[in-house]
Scaffold this active site. Structure first.
Site, PDB file in Angstrom:
ATOM      1  N   PRO A  78      27.410   4.718   7.824  1.00  0.00           N
ATOM      2  CA  PRO A  78      26.581   5.875   7.447  1.00  0.00           C
ATOM      3  C   PRO A  78      27.441   7.124   7.320  1.00  0.00           C
ATOM      4  O   PRO A  78      28.113   7.520   8.276  1.00  0.00           O
ATOM      5  CB  PRO A  78      25.595   5.989   8.612  1.00  0.00           C
ATOM      6  CG  PRO A  78      26.314   5.379   9.780  1.00  0.00           C
ATOM      7  CD  PRO A  78      27.188   4.300   9.215  1.00  0.00           C
ATOM      8  N   SER A 107      22.663   7.113   5.878  1.00  0.00           N
ATOM      9  CA  SER A 107      22.699   8.235   6.804  1.00  0.00           C
ATOM     10  C   SER A 107      21.416   9.058   6.741  1.00  0.00           C
ATOM     11  O   SER A 107      20.816   9.222   5.670  1.00  0.00           O
ATOM     12  CB  SER A 107      23.890   9.141   6.467  1.00  0.00           C
ATOM     13  OG  SER A 107      23.831  10.362   7.177  1.00  0.00           O
ATOM     14  N   TYR A 130      19.459  10.383  14.093  1.00  0.00           N
ATOM     15  CA  TYR A 130      19.749  11.194  15.270  1.00  0.00           C
ATOM     16  C   TYR A 130      18.429  11.426  15.995  1.00  0.00           C
ATOM     17  O   TYR A 130      17.388  11.582  15.353  1.00  0.00           O
ATOM     18  CB  TYR A 130      20.352  12.542  14.875  1.00  0.00           C
ATOM     19  CG  TYR A 130      21.663  12.453  14.148  1.00  0.00           C
ATOM     20  CD1 TYR A 130      22.857  12.337  14.848  1.00  0.00           C
ATOM     21  CD2 TYR A 130      21.714  12.495  12.751  1.00  0.00           C
ATOM     22  CE1 TYR A 130      24.070  12.260  14.188  1.00  0.00           C
ATOM     23  CE2 TYR A 130      22.920  12.415  12.086  1.00  0.00           C
ATOM     24  CZ  TYR A 130      24.099  12.298  12.802  1.00  0.00           C
ATOM     25  OH  TYR A 130      25.295  12.210  12.146  1.00  0.00           O
ATOM     26  N   THR A 156      22.923   7.321  16.401  1.00  0.00           N
ATOM     27  CA  THR A 156      24.200   7.961  16.730  1.00  0.00           C
ATOM     28  C   THR A 156      24.087   8.655  18.074  1.00  0.00           C
ATOM     29  O   THR A 156      23.217   9.501  18.278  1.00  0.00           O
ATOM     30  CB  THR A 156      24.597   8.963  15.635  1.00  0.00           C
ATOM     31  OG1 THR A 156      24.833   8.248  14.412  1.00  0.00           O
ATOM     32  CG2 THR A 156      25.868   9.716  16.019  1.00  0.00           C
ATOM     33  N   LYS A 228      25.339   3.656  17.965  1.00  0.00           N
ATOM     34  CA  LYS A 228      26.620   3.931  17.315  1.00  0.00           C
ATOM     35  C   LYS A 228      27.361   5.031  18.076  1.00  0.00           C
ATOM     36  O   LYS A 228      26.839   6.121  18.264  1.00  0.00           O
ATOM     37  CB  LYS A 228      26.408   4.373  15.856  1.00  0.00           C
ATOM     38  CG  LYS A 228      27.695   4.690  15.106  1.00  0.00           C
ATOM     39  CD  LYS A 228      27.406   5.069  13.658  1.00  0.00           C
ATOM     40  CE  LYS A 228      28.692   5.366  12.897  1.00  0.00           C
ATOM     41  NZ  LYS A 228      29.299   6.648  13.311  1.00  0.00           N
ATOM     42  N   HIS A 252      33.473   7.950  15.864  1.00  0.00           N
ATOM     43  CA  HIS A 252      32.996   8.796  14.769  1.00  0.00           C
ATOM     44  C   HIS A 252      34.112   9.057  13.753  1.00  0.00           C
ATOM     45  O   HIS A 252      34.209  10.130  13.167  1.00  0.00           O
ATOM     46  CB  HIS A 252      32.457  10.126  15.320  1.00  0.00           C
ATOM     47  CG  HIS A 252      31.262  10.656  14.581  1.00  0.00           C
ATOM     48  ND1 HIS A 252      29.983  10.538  15.039  1.00  0.00           N
ATOM     49  CD2 HIS A 252      31.158  11.303  13.399  1.00  0.00           C
ATOM     50  CE1 HIS A 252      29.135  11.099  14.192  1.00  0.00           C
ATOM     51  NE2 HIS A 252      29.827  11.568  13.180  1.00  0.00           N
TER      52      HIS A 252
END
Length: 356
Positions: A78, A107, A130, A156, A228, A252
């Protein structure tokens, strides 16, 4: 267009095409870019101990992830705002990946909406999210992913704040007016992309994320949840107890904690800790088919392709994405043939030597 031979060739060509600030937005890391450099250096320091006289003619690259069969042990990572790299943006990326039988993780900050992308392909896309400060927005995002027919939610966890990225600061990078976070536009409105990315993430993303948030998220959906950004073996073990089905071991791409451990170095310890309890995917630093092979030998079930996909997209849109993926496929098959591995499971039995 002349056929390009490697991911490095695509990056060199993309750098000539892109404006400096856009290239740096994708290529750069946080702080002194220590983690960014280490991600690739560690792979370079791993040597393969091959097996010969194995009588191999063909290689099977298929894998099982989340109880589903995938043709290849790779997915598209993503990444935000593909339209910075090419006007077709994530449309070209998703179509190019699908043409090569590679699934995409879309994403939250995609510049083309998940709904539009899901309508283009037969496979179930995964959606990266998120957790927001406003739980109602997070719940709507989950419902949005379910309505689009997604196959998994990728959460994430390594962005409580956005780390300082020197290149973006020096370039005074900002998004052009015509590029927006399409998936958030209906939920938050234009104000998300009407300010700096750091200000927007600080304002909306939950900065005190906890295991209780993951437990709450799992209660909202039957979709598999993948975390992630996990780098700690103890975190990996704890994930088993919180309704999680998979982990993406990632720093990341070197864009968050500057001194974060390199994912490929910590992966074997995480694998030893959780065994086969969770799907295990490696992200950060993959630059060749040999790197994919090494990641699988270290214990990964699959890997994510990140920056190289952006270079392919910038060079030639969908065709460029297909081209870069084919390079990784060819390099992986070549490495398997040269090491006596007829399938992905046999790669996991290969020994690696650390060159120092």
């Amino acid at each position: 267009m002349q056929t390009l031979f490697s991911a490095e060739c695509y990056e060199a060509k993309a750098k000539k095409i892109m404006t400096n600030d856009v290239y740096d937005f994708y290529a750069g890391g946080s702080g002194t870019e220590l983690a960014l450099r280490r991600n690739t250096q560690v792979f370079d320091n791993l040597q393969i101990i091959p097996n010969y006289l194995c009588g191999i003619e063909n290689c099977d690259l298929s894998v099982n992830l989340l109880d589903e069969k995938y043709s290849l042990p790779m997915l598209i990572a993503p990444m935000a705002f593909h339209k910075l790299a090419h006007q077709a943006g994530e449309t070209a990326t998703t179509l190019g990946a699908s043409a090569k039988r590679v699934n995409s993780i879309v994403s939250t900050m995609s510049s083309v909406s998940l709904k539009e992308l899901a309508a283009l392909v037969l496979e179930k896309l995964w959606f990266q999210i998120y957790v927001m400060k406003d739980r109602s927005i997070t719940k709507q995002i989950v419902q949005y992913a379910e309505a689009a027919g997604c196959g998994a939610l990728v959460v994430t966890v390594d962005l409580p704040i956005m780390a300082r990225r020197k290149r973006d600061h020096m370039n005074k990078f900002s998004l052009p007016n015509n590029i927006e976070a399409k998936n958030l536009q209906d939920l938050i409105g234009d104000e998300f992309t009407n300010q700096s990315l750091k200000n927007a993430t600080d304002l909306y993303f939950k900065n005190n994320l906890s295991w209780q948030d993951i437990e709450w998220l799992a209660s909202l959906t039957n979709l598999p949840i993948i975390l992630k950004g996990i780098l700690s073996p103890s975190d990996a073990k704890q994930a088993i107890d919180y309704g999680v089905q998979g982990l993406i071991v990632s720093n990341h791409g070197g864009r968050q904690l500057n001194s974060a451990v390199t994912p490929s170095e910590i992966l074997p310890e995480i694998k030893e800790t959780i065994s086969d309890a969770l799907c295990l995917i490696l992200d950060s630093g993959i630059r060749s088919g040999e790197d994919i092979f090494k990641a699988l030998a270290l214990g990964a079930d699959a890997i994510l392709l990140g920056r190289p996909i952006i270079w392919g997209l910038a060079v030639n849109g969908q065709v460029g994405v297909e081209g870069i993926i084919q390079i990784f496929i060819d390099e992986l098959i070549e490495t398997m043939l040269l090491t006596g591995c007829r399938n992905i499971q046999e790669i996991k039995n290969i020994r690696l030597h650390i060159y120092k």
